[in-house]
Enzyme design. Sequence first.
Site, short mmCIF file in Angstrom:
data_model
loop_
_atom_site.label_atom_id
_atom_site.label_comp_id
_atom_site.label_asym_id
_atom_site.label_seq_id
_atom_site.Cartn_x
_atom_site.Cartn_y
_atom_site.Cartn_z
N GLU A 73 0.83 -1.23 0.24
CA GLU A 73 0.20 0.06 0.00
C GLU A 73 0.86 1.33 -0.15
O GLU A 73 1.66 1.25 0.94
CB GLU A 73 -0.99 -0.03 1.17
CG GLU A 73 -1.81 1.17 1.09
CD GLU A 73 -2.85 1.38 2.48
OE1 GLU A 73 -3.93 2.20 2.28
OE2 GLU A 73 -2.09 0.88 3.25
N ASP A 86 4.93 4.92 3.74
CA ASP A 86 4.67 6.23 4.02
C ASP A 86 5.94 7.14 4.31
O ASP A 86 6.71 6.56 4.81
CB ASP A 86 3.67 6.41 5.02
CG ASP A 86 2.62 7.81 4.96
OD1 ASP A 86 1.53 7.41 4.45
OD2 ASP A 86 3.28 8.86 4.72
N ASP A 101 10.15 7.49 0.65
CA ASP A 101 9.29 8.27 -0.34
C ASP A 101 9.22 6.98 -1.66
O ASP A 101 9.88 6.34 -2.01
CB ASP A 101 10.15 9.49 -1.14
CG ASP A 101 9.59 9.97 -2.14
OD1 ASP A 101 8.50 9.62 -2.27
OD2 ASP A 101 10.36 10.91 -2.72
N ASP A 105 -3.24 11.95 -2.64
CA ASP A 105 -3.33 13.27 -2.68
C ASP A 105 -3.93 13.50 -4.09
O ASP A 105 -3.17 13.13 -5.02
CB ASP A 105 -2.08 13.99 -2.37
CG ASP A 105 -2.16 15.51 -2.30
OD1 ASP A 105 -2.84 15.86 -2.88
OD2 ASP A 105 -1.31 16.00 -1.39
N LYS A 131 -4.48 20.75 -9.19
CA LYS A 131 -3.97 21.72 -10.28
C LYS A 131 -3.21 20.97 -11.26
O LYS A 131 -2.44 20.08 -11.16
CB LYS A 131 -2.87 22.70 -9.45
CG LYS A 131 -3.44 23.63 -8.50
CD LYS A 131 -2.65 24.72 -7.70
CE LYS A 131 -3.57 25.44 -6.91
NZ LYS A 131 -2.67 26.34 -6.23
N THR A 150 -10.15 2.77 5.16
CA THR A 150 -8.99 3.35 5.54
C THR A 150 -9.57 4.52 6.96
O THR A 150 -10.59 4.70 6.91
CB THR A 150 -8.36 4.15 4.70
OG1 THR A 150 -9.23 5.24 4.25
CG2 THR A 150 -8.12 3.17 3.35
N GLU A 151 -8.71 5.02 7.30
CA GLU A 151 -9.11 6.28 8.30
C GLU A 151 -9.83 7.19 7.54
O GLU A 151 -11.12 7.73 7.94
CB GLU A 151 -7.85 6.92 9.04
CG GLU A 151 -6.96 6.18 9.95
CD GLU A 151 -6.18 5.15 9.29
OE1 GLU A 151 -5.70 4.26 9.92
OE2 GLU A 151 -5.97 5.34 7.74
N TYR A 152 -9.49 7.61 6.50
CA TYR A 152 -10.05 8.66 5.72
C TYR A 152 -11.47 8.15 5.20
O TYR A 152 -12.51 8.83 5.23
CB TYR A 152 -9.54 9.07 4.30
CG TYR A 152 -8.30 10.18 4.55
CD1 TYR A 152 -8.87 11.49 5.08
CD2 TYR A 152 -6.89 9.90 4.00
CE1 TYR A 152 -7.78 12.29 5.25
CE2 TYR A 152 -6.17 11.14 3.92
CZ TYR A 152 -6.54 12.38 4.50
OH TYR A 152 -5.71 13.31 4.77
N GLU A 153 -11.65 6.74 4.51
CA GLU A 153 -12.73 6.31 4.38
C GLU A 153 -13.82 6.24 5.39
O GLU A 153 -15.18 6.52 5.09
CB GLU A 153 -12.62 4.81 3.68
CG GLU A 153 -13.58 4.28 2.97
CD GLU A 153 -13.32 3.02 2.44
OE1 GLU A 153 -14.20 2.30 1.74
OE2 GLU A 153 -12.02 2.44 2.51
#
EC number: 2.1.1.33
Length: 212
Positions: free
Chosen positions: A44, A69, A96, A118, A122, A191-194
């Site tokens: 992941e 991460d 990275d 992310d 732009k 996930t946490e965001y989910e």
Amino acid sequence: MRVRNRKGATELLEANPQYVVLNPADAKGKWQELFGNDHPIHIEVGSGKGAFITGMAKANPNINYIGIDIQKSVLSYALDKVLATDVPNIKLLWVDGSDLTNYFADGEIERLYLNFSDPWPKKRHEKRRLTYKSFLDTFKQILPEKGEVHFKTDNRGLFEYSLVSFSQYGMKLKGVWLDLHASDFEGNVLTEYEQKFSSKGQVIYRVEAVFQ
């Protein structure tokens, strides 16, 4: 996932070499040896605080998982979950993830997950999106023939961009979900965001893309 710097994060990561691989380039081509078995390896990229990777590892003990991460504080929280869950089939990398060929040999990884990356909305930042062509080049190299990328996001713009990017690269779209949580898809690990976004009624998009 941006979080405040966590005091002691570096020390915590360095104190747990059984889970945190501090020199992953040295493990290139040797990951199954490092895990101590010949199970397939899934990674992941952007593992956040580790809810997904630990959930997957617990549900699938015959698959090895690597969470990546670049943010040490975030990864230290993922390590907390790993330690609490006590699953042996996880490794964490504080690196990275822009060029995974530095850490993995050709075809060494069976599947790759991109969760809530992310969106870099732009246009001038297009090359930073993890589904941009240059990233797909590196993903294809470390995955086997017919290797899969599983992608989730709440950002419709990034989702549509990624569908086009996958298709233009020649990948097969194995499955597309326009509203994952309203679908009959089974085995979804949040996930946490989910968890945060879906609790507010946000639509979650998902795609499984296969290299040809």
